[in-house]
Write a protein that holds these residues in place. Structure first.
Motif, PDB file in Angstrom:
ATOM      1  N   THR A   1       6.895  -5.520  -9.285  1.00  0.00           N
ATOM      2  CA  THR A   1       7.556  -4.394  -8.615  1.00  0.00           C
ATOM      3  C   THR A   1       9.071  -4.538  -8.687  1.00  0.00           C
ATOM      4  O   THR A   1       9.783  -3.579  -9.017  1.00  0.00           O
ATOM      5  CB  THR A   1       7.093  -4.293  -7.145  1.00  0.00           C
ATOM      6  OG1 THR A   1       5.672  -4.072  -7.139  1.00  0.00           O
ATOM      7  CG2 THR A   1       7.786  -3.166  -6.418  1.00  0.00           C
TER       8      THR A   1
ATOM      9  N   ASP B   1       0.852   4.041  -2.943  1.00  0.00           N
ATOM     10  CA  ASP B   1       0.572   5.445  -2.618  1.00  0.00           C
ATOM     11  C   ASP B   1       1.714   6.356  -3.074  1.00  0.00           C
ATOM     12  O   ASP B   1       1.484   7.439  -3.623  1.00  0.00           O
ATOM     13  CB  ASP B   1       0.329   5.622  -1.118  1.00  0.00           C
ATOM     14  CG  ASP B   1      -0.973   4.984  -0.643  1.00  0.00           C
ATOM     15  OD1 ASP B   1      -1.830   4.645  -1.493  1.00  0.00           O
ATOM     16  OD2 ASP B   1      -1.118   4.814   0.588  1.00  0.00           O
ATOM     17  N   THR B   2       2.947   5.922  -2.855  1.00  0.00           N
ATOM     18  CA  THR B   2       4.120   6.694  -3.282  1.00  0.00           C
ATOM     19  C   THR B   2       4.142   6.825  -4.797  1.00  0.00           C
ATOM     20  O   THR B   2       4.412   7.905  -5.336  1.00  0.00           O
ATOM     21  CB  THR B   2       5.414   6.034  -2.779  1.00  0.00           C
ATOM     22  OG1 THR B   2       5.383   6.003  -1.356  1.00  0.00           O
ATOM     23  CG2 THR B   2       6.646   6.778  -3.261  1.00  0.00           C
ATOM     24  N   GLN B   3       3.838   5.732  -5.504  1.00  0.00           N
ATOM     25  CA  GLN B   3       3.806   5.769  -6.969  1.00  0.00           C
ATOM     26  C   GLN B   3       2.770   6.789  -7.436  1.00  0.00           C
ATOM     27  O   GLN B   3       3.033   7.569  -8.359  1.00  0.00           O
ATOM     28  CB  GLN B   3       3.486   4.391  -7.535  1.00  0.00           C
ATOM     29  CG  GLN B   3       3.371   4.386  -9.051  1.00  0.00           C
ATOM     30  CD  GLN B   3       2.973   3.037  -9.608  1.00  0.00           C
ATOM     31  OE1 GLN B   3       2.963   2.032  -8.926  1.00  0.00           O
ATOM     32  NE2 GLN B   3       2.627   3.027 -10.879  1.00  0.00           N
ATOM     33  N   GLU B   4       1.610   6.797  -6.816  1.00  0.00           N
ATOM     34  CA  GLU B   4       0.574   7.752  -7.228  1.00  0.00           C
ATOM     35  C   GLU B   4       1.013   9.191  -7.007  1.00  0.00           C
ATOM     36  O   GLU B   4       0.760  10.055  -7.848  1.00  0.00           O
ATOM     37  CB  GLU B   4      -0.730   7.472  -6.466  1.00  0.00           C
ATOM     38  CG  GLU B   4      -1.428   6.225  -6.958  1.00  0.00           C
ATOM     39  CD  GLU B   4      -2.696   5.905  -6.207  1.00  0.00           C
ATOM     40  OE1 GLU B   4      -3.616   5.342  -6.838  1.00  0.00           O
ATOM     41  OE2 GLU B   4      -2.782   6.224  -5.003  1.00  0.00           O
ATOM     42  N   ARG B   5       1.678   9.459  -5.898  1.00  0.00           N
ATOM     43  CA  ARG B   5       2.168  10.830  -5.651  1.00  0.00           C
ATOM     44  C   ARG B   5       3.230  11.215  -6.682  1.00  0.00           C
ATOM     45  O   ARG B   5       3.238  12.334  -7.175  1.00  0.00           O
ATOM     46  CB  ARG B   5       2.734  10.946  -4.238  1.00  0.00           C
ATOM     47  CG  ARG B   5       1.669  11.131  -3.172  1.00  0.00           C
ATOM     48  CD  ARG B   5       2.247  11.521  -1.821  1.00  0.00           C
ATOM     49  NE  ARG B   5       3.242  10.591  -1.308  1.00  0.00           N
ATOM     50  CZ  ARG B   5       2.969   9.448  -0.680  1.00  0.00           C
ATOM     51  NH1 ARG B   5       1.722   9.081  -0.498  1.00  0.00           N
ATOM     52  NH2 ARG B   5       3.940   8.679  -0.241  1.00  0.00           N
ATOM     53  N   MET B   6       4.139  10.296  -6.989  1.00  0.00           N
ATOM     54  CA  MET B   6       5.214  10.587  -7.950  1.00  0.00           C
ATOM     55  C   MET B   6       4.685  10.806  -9.361  1.00  0.00           C
ATOM     56  O   MET B   6       5.167  11.670 -10.075  1.00  0.00           O
ATOM     57  CB  MET B   6       6.229   9.433  -7.987  1.00  0.00           C
ATOM     58  CG  MET B   6       7.201   9.415  -6.865  1.00  0.00           C
ATOM     59  SD  MET B   6       8.364   8.011  -6.930  1.00  0.00           S
ATOM     60  CE  MET B   6       8.447   7.548  -8.620  1.00  0.00           C
ATOM     61  N   THR B   7       3.718   9.996  -9.768  1.00  0.00           N
ATOM     62  CA  THR B   7       3.258  10.030 -11.149  1.00  0.00           C
ATOM     63  C   THR B   7       2.065  10.943 -11.382  1.00  0.00           C
ATOM     64  O   THR B   7       1.784  11.306 -12.521  1.00  0.00           O
ATOM     65  CB  THR B   7       2.873   8.616 -11.627  1.00  0.00           C
ATOM     66  OG1 THR B   7       1.756   8.150 -10.859  1.00  0.00           O
ATOM     67  CG2 THR B   7       4.036   7.653 -11.520  1.00  0.00           C
TER      68      THR B   7
ATOM     69  N   ARG C   1       0.832  -1.215   0.000  1.00  0.00           N
ATOM     70  CA  ARG C   1       0.000   0.000   0.000  1.00  0.00           C
ATOM     71  C   ARG C   1       0.861   1.258   0.000  1.00  0.00           C
ATOM     72  O   ARG C   1       0.570   2.232  -0.704  1.00  0.00           O
ATOM     73  CB  ARG C   1      -0.947  -0.011   1.202  1.00  0.00           C
ATOM     74  CG  ARG C   1      -2.119  -0.977   1.033  1.00  0.00           C
ATOM     75  CD  ARG C   1      -3.165  -0.813   2.125  1.00  0.00           C
ATOM     76  NE  ARG C   1      -2.633  -1.096   3.455  1.00  0.00           N
ATOM     77  CZ  ARG C   1      -2.512  -2.310   3.998  1.00  0.00           C
ATOM     78  NH1 ARG C   1      -2.871  -3.369   3.294  1.00  0.00           N
ATOM     79  NH2 ARG C   1      -2.038  -2.462   5.220  1.00  0.00           N
ATOM     80  N   ARG C   2       1.918   1.260   0.777  1.00  0.00           N
ATOM     81  CA  ARG C   2       2.821   2.428   0.823  1.00  0.00           C
ATOM     82  C   ARG C   2       3.484   2.660  -0.537  1.00  0.00           C
ATOM     83  O   ARG C   2       3.599   3.797  -0.994  1.00  0.00           O
ATOM     84  CB  ARG C   2       3.912   2.237   1.890  1.00  0.00           C
ATOM     85  CG  ARG C   2       3.442   2.190   3.319  1.00  0.00           C
ATOM     86  CD  ARG C   2       3.343   3.556   3.993  1.00  0.00           C
ATOM     87  NE  ARG C   2       4.425   4.455   3.785  1.00  0.00           N
ATOM     88  CZ  ARG C   2       5.368   4.757   4.672  1.00  0.00           C
ATOM     89  NH1 ARG C   2       5.373   4.203   5.854  1.00  0.00           N
ATOM     90  NH2 ARG C   2       6.295   5.637   4.385  1.00  0.00           N
ATOM     91  N   LEU C   3       3.952   1.580  -1.169  1.00  0.00           N
ATOM     92  CA  LEU C   3       4.576   1.701  -2.492  1.00  0.00           C
ATOM     93  C   LEU C   3       3.589   2.252  -3.518  1.00  0.00           C
ATOM     94  O   LEU C   3       3.940   3.120  -4.324  1.00  0.00           O
ATOM     95  CB  LEU C   3       5.112   0.344  -2.966  1.00  0.00           C
ATOM     96  CG  LEU C   3       6.433  -0.112  -2.399  1.00  0.00           C
ATOM     97  CD1 LEU C   3       6.708  -1.559  -2.790  1.00  0.00           C
ATOM     98  CD2 LEU C   3       7.561   0.790  -2.895  1.00  0.00           C
TER      99      LEU C   3
END
Length: 183
Positions: free
Chosen positions: A39, A11-17, A7-9
């Motif tokens: 991944t 969420d991080t991907q969504e923020r980055m992209t 889930r953290r990965l």
């Protein structure tokens, strides 16, 4: 614990992209093992030691445009802008306007597009790639070409494929459809 990490990965991907990664959530829900393998495989992308960042980025768009003409291209645009790549270069690469690219960027773009579309022209361009950036540069381009194509394929397979859409580059709409679709 691994669910929390996933889930953290995501969420991080969504923020980055700047884009939804619901396909990754579904992949994890369906098969955590497949999620982690995907991944790990994707962690190999973004390996750049030899190529200039702009060349690497432009090549990514060349391969990506052979697979996608919407959400994944927009993600590429967002990531390239965050890396400090010139918006003019991004616009040219994201729309396939190779005439607006520098000679070395055009070479990288054309090679990546030819490889991704199985165009025999890749055979003509490969020696030029090696002359410019050596075997190490060719290897980095090969990795980028292979890597960027995985996301659209994964998303389509999981039912997240979308029709072509216009991408936005610094507030301006651009047509990112593949050459054949735009004609």
């Amino acid at each position: 614990m691994f669910g929390f990490l996933a889930r953290r990965l995501i969420d991080t991907q969504e923020r980055m992209t700047g884009s939804s990664a619901d396909y990754a959530r579904d992949l994890h829900a369906g098969s955590p093992g497949a999620f982690w393998r995907f991944t790990i495989a994707m962690m190999s992308s973004r390996y750049v030691k030899t190529l200039p960042p702009e060349v690497y980025c432009v090549a990514g768009f060349g391969a990506l445009r052979a697979e996608d003409c919407g959400p994944c291209v927009q993600i590429g645009v967002n990531l390239a802008l965050a890396q400090g790549i010139s918006p003019a270069v991004i616009r040219a690469a994201a729309t396939g306007d190779t005439a607006s690219l520098s000679e070395e960027n055009r070479l990288a773009y054309d090679f990546a597009y030819a490889v991704a579309t199985r165009d025999l022209r890749a055979e003509e361009l490969r020696p030029m790639i090696e002359r410019n950036w050596g075997k190490a540069g060719l290897a980095e381009l090969a990795l980028e070409i292979a890597s960027v194509r995985n996301y659209p394929a994964m998303k389509r397979a999981l039912g997240y494929g979308q029709s072509c859409q216009r991408v936005v580059i610094e507030g301006e709409v651009a047509d990112a459809r593949p050459r054949e679709a735009a004609a």
